[in-house]
Design an enzyme around this catalytic site. Structure first.
Site, short mmCIF file in Angstrom:
data_model
loop_
_atom_site.label_atom_id
_atom_site.label_comp_id
_atom_site.label_asym_id
_atom_site.label_seq_id
_atom_site.Cartn_x
_atom_site.Cartn_y
_atom_site.Cartn_z
N GLY A 186 0.89 -5.25 0.94
CA GLY A 186 -0.21 -5.42 -0.01
C GLY A 186 0.26 -5.97 -1.36
CD GLU A 200 -2.23 -8.16 2.44
OE1 GLU A 200 -3.10 -8.62 3.19
OE2 GLU A 200 -1.96 -6.95 2.38
CB ALA A 221 -0.91 -0.01 1.22
CD GLU A 278 1.05 -5.81 5.64
OE1 GLU A 278 1.91 -6.61 6.08
OE2 GLU A 278 0.49 -5.95 4.54
N1 CO8 Z 1 4.38 3.61 -0.20
C1 CO8 Z 1 4.74 4.75 -0.82
N2 CO8 Z 1 6.00 5.00 -1.27
C2 CO8 Z 1 6.92 4.05 -1.02
C3 CO8 Z 1 6.62 2.84 -0.36
C4 CO8 Z 1 5.26 2.63 0.05
N3 CO8 Z 1 4.84 1.49 0.63
N4 CO8 Z 1 7.74 2.11 -0.26
C5 CO8 Z 1 8.71 2.83 -0.85
N5 CO8 Z 1 8.22 3.99 -1.32
C6 CO8 Z 1 8.94 5.05 -2.01
C7 CO8 Z 1 9.90 5.75 -1.08
O1 CO8 Z 1 9.22 6.72 -0.32
C8 CO8 Z 1 10.90 6.36 -2.05
O2 CO8 Z 1 10.32 7.49 -2.65
P1 CO8 Z 1 11.19 8.87 -2.70
O3 CO8 Z 1 12.37 8.55 -3.56
O4 CO8 Z 1 10.23 9.84 -3.32
O5 CO8 Z 1 11.54 9.17 -1.28
C9 CO8 Z 1 10.99 5.28 -3.13
O6 CO8 Z 1 9.78 4.50 -3.03
C10 CO8 Z 1 12.19 4.38 -2.96
O7 CO8 Z 1 12.14 3.81 -1.65
P2 CO8 Z 1 13.35 3.91 -0.59
O8 CO8 Z 1 14.13 5.17 -0.83
O9 CO8 Z 1 12.79 3.71 0.77
O10 CO8 Z 1 14.24 2.68 -1.03
P3 CO8 Z 1 15.12 1.76 -0.08
O11 CO8 Z 1 15.88 0.87 -0.98
O12 CO8 Z 1 15.85 2.57 0.92
O13 CO8 Z 1 14.05 0.87 0.74
C11 CO8 Z 1 12.12 -0.52 1.08
C12 CO8 Z 1 13.13 0.04 0.07
C13 CO8 Z 1 12.78 -1.44 2.06
C14 CO8 Z 1 11.04 -1.28 0.28
C15 CO8 Z 1 11.46 0.65 1.87
O14 CO8 Z 1 11.05 1.62 0.94
C16 CO8 Z 1 10.28 0.25 2.70
O15 CO8 Z 1 10.45 -0.35 3.75
N6 CO8 Z 1 9.06 0.56 2.23
C17 CO8 Z 1 7.86 0.29 2.97
C18 CO8 Z 1 7.41 -1.14 2.76
C19 CO8 Z 1 6.19 -1.45 3.58
O16 CO8 Z 1 6.13 -1.24 4.78
N7 CO8 Z 1 5.12 -1.96 2.92
C20 CO8 Z 1 3.88 -2.32 3.57
C21 CO8 Z 1 2.92 -1.21 3.41
S1 CO8 Z 1 1.46 -1.50 4.39
C22 CO8 Z 1 0.50 -2.45 3.42
O17 CO8 Z 1 0.84 -2.85 2.34
C23 CO8 Z 1 -0.83 -2.78 4.01
C24 CO8 Z 1 -1.75 -3.43 3.03
C25 CO8 Z 1 -3.11 -3.42 3.53
C26 CO8 Z 1 -4.22 -3.48 2.56
C27 CO8 Z 1 -3.94 -4.00 1.20
C28 CO8 Z 1 -4.07 -2.91 0.19
C29 CO8 Z 1 -2.84 -2.60 -0.58
#
Ligand code: CO8
Length: 262
Positions: free
Chosen positions: A112, A115, A67, A135
């Site tokens: 997500g 998922e 998400a 999550e």
């Molecule tokens: N949402 C929005 N933007 C994101 C997300 C995200 N989940 N993950 C990464 N990005 C963006 C970053 O903000 C960044 O953007 P910017 O360059 O503009 O700052 C770009 O993508 C690159 O990411 P990073 O700079 O963070 O790259 P890294 O290599 O340092 O890290 C990771 C990569 C490990 C993937 C890290 O970005 C991370 O941990 N992301 C979050 C992952 C996460 O927690 N996902 C779960 C989200 S919750 C969820 O999915 C709940 C689902 C529930 C319902 C189902 C519907 C979808």
């Protein structure tokens, strides 16, 4: 169809390739994607030319990180969030389509995004891919079926380990424990393999394929006796289908069958 800037659709013969197309955000799932995917799947379902669907993520870094956290709505009340999610029309749309959906997974497959992959019928994974349901670290929990589909796919024990710790596992481990059933050397090879699997399925009699998907999936929600009854009913329906009759005739005449998808 309903393609938009964040979801790309390409037709390759009888296969529809759907690509999540937000590489700059690692294919984080926003309202655009959530809104358009079900509509797309409904259109594919009604399109007699399409026999299977492949879902992949664009860019080098992965399938999807889940998400879009930046789009989160911290001020929504629980009841407003529930209204938005129940029924979650977008991931469940994968269950609803009678055409098999193959996920080609590379890089990050998180939250997500994982998922979404779990709701597909076949998962092909590229070496280097990483899976997690992180999550709880956000004070959330999976909301796209993760707590339900993962135990049904790989059993409760390993699922609870992944769900509770949020630990990341690699492609080989995901393959070993049955999250994916095919392991490819690279992202390109995973996509090629997913397309190959989709083409194989699309070349088979469509009604038989649809009934297999329905029987196997619906059976999980039934006791064995009712599941077997469903299987026999669908089997019986197939015996009079045009493609079944053609397959038997082609076998007797020692030639390739010409299926019409009916
Ligand atoms: N949402 C929005 N933007 C994101 C997300 C995200 N989940 N993950 C990464 N990005 C963006 C970053 O903000 C960044 O953007 P910017 O360059 O503009 O700052 C770009 O993508 C690159 O990411 P990073 O700079 O963070 O790259 P890294 O290599 O340092 O890290 C990771 C990569 C490990 C993937 C890290 O970005 C991370 O941990 N992301 C979050 C992952 C996460 O927690 N996902 C779960 C989200 S919750 C969820 O999915 C709940 C689902 C529930 C319902 C189902 C519907 C979808």
């Amino acid at each position: 169809t309903t393609a938009n800037e964040h979801v790309k659709i390409e037709r390759q013969g009888a296969v529809a390739l759907v690509t999540l197309n937000r590489p700059e955000a690692l294919n984080a799932i926003n309202d655009d994607i959530r809104g358009s995917l079900p509509q797309m799947l409904r259109e594919f379902d009604a399109d007699v030319e399409i026999g299977a669907i492949v879902i992949a993520g664009s860019g080098e870094r992965g399938f999807s990180v889940g998400a879009d956290i930046k789009e989160s709505r911290p001020n929504d009340s629980p009841i407003a969030t529930r209204r938005r999610l129940v029924p979650t029309t977008w991931i469940e749309a994968l269950d609803a389509t009678c055409k098999p959906v193959i996920a080609a997974i590379h890089g990050f497959c998180l939250g997500g995004g994982m998922e979404l992959a779990l709701a597909c019928d076949v998962r092909v994974v590229a070496k280097g891919a990483e899976f997690a349901l992180p999550e709880t670290a956000l004070g959330l929990m999976p909301g796209g079926g993760g707590t339900q589909r993962l135990p049904r796919l790989i059993g409760l024990s390993r699922s609870l380990d992944l769900l509770l710790t949020g630990d990341r596992i690699g492609a080989e481990e995901a393959y070993r424990i049955g999250i994916a059933t095919r392991l490819a050397e690279s992202p390109e090879a995973a996509l090629a393999e997913a397309m190959r699997v989709a083409e194989l399925i699309a070349a088979r009699p469509r009604v038989a394929v649809a009934y297999v998907k329905e029987a196997a999936r619906a059976g999980l929600d039934m006791d064995l006796a009712n599941g077997l009854k469903l299987e026999k009913s669908l089997f019986a329906l197939l015996t009079s289908s045009a493609d079944r009759i053609e397959a038997a005739r082609a076998f007797r005449e020692k030639r390739q069958p010409n299926f019409i998808g009916a």
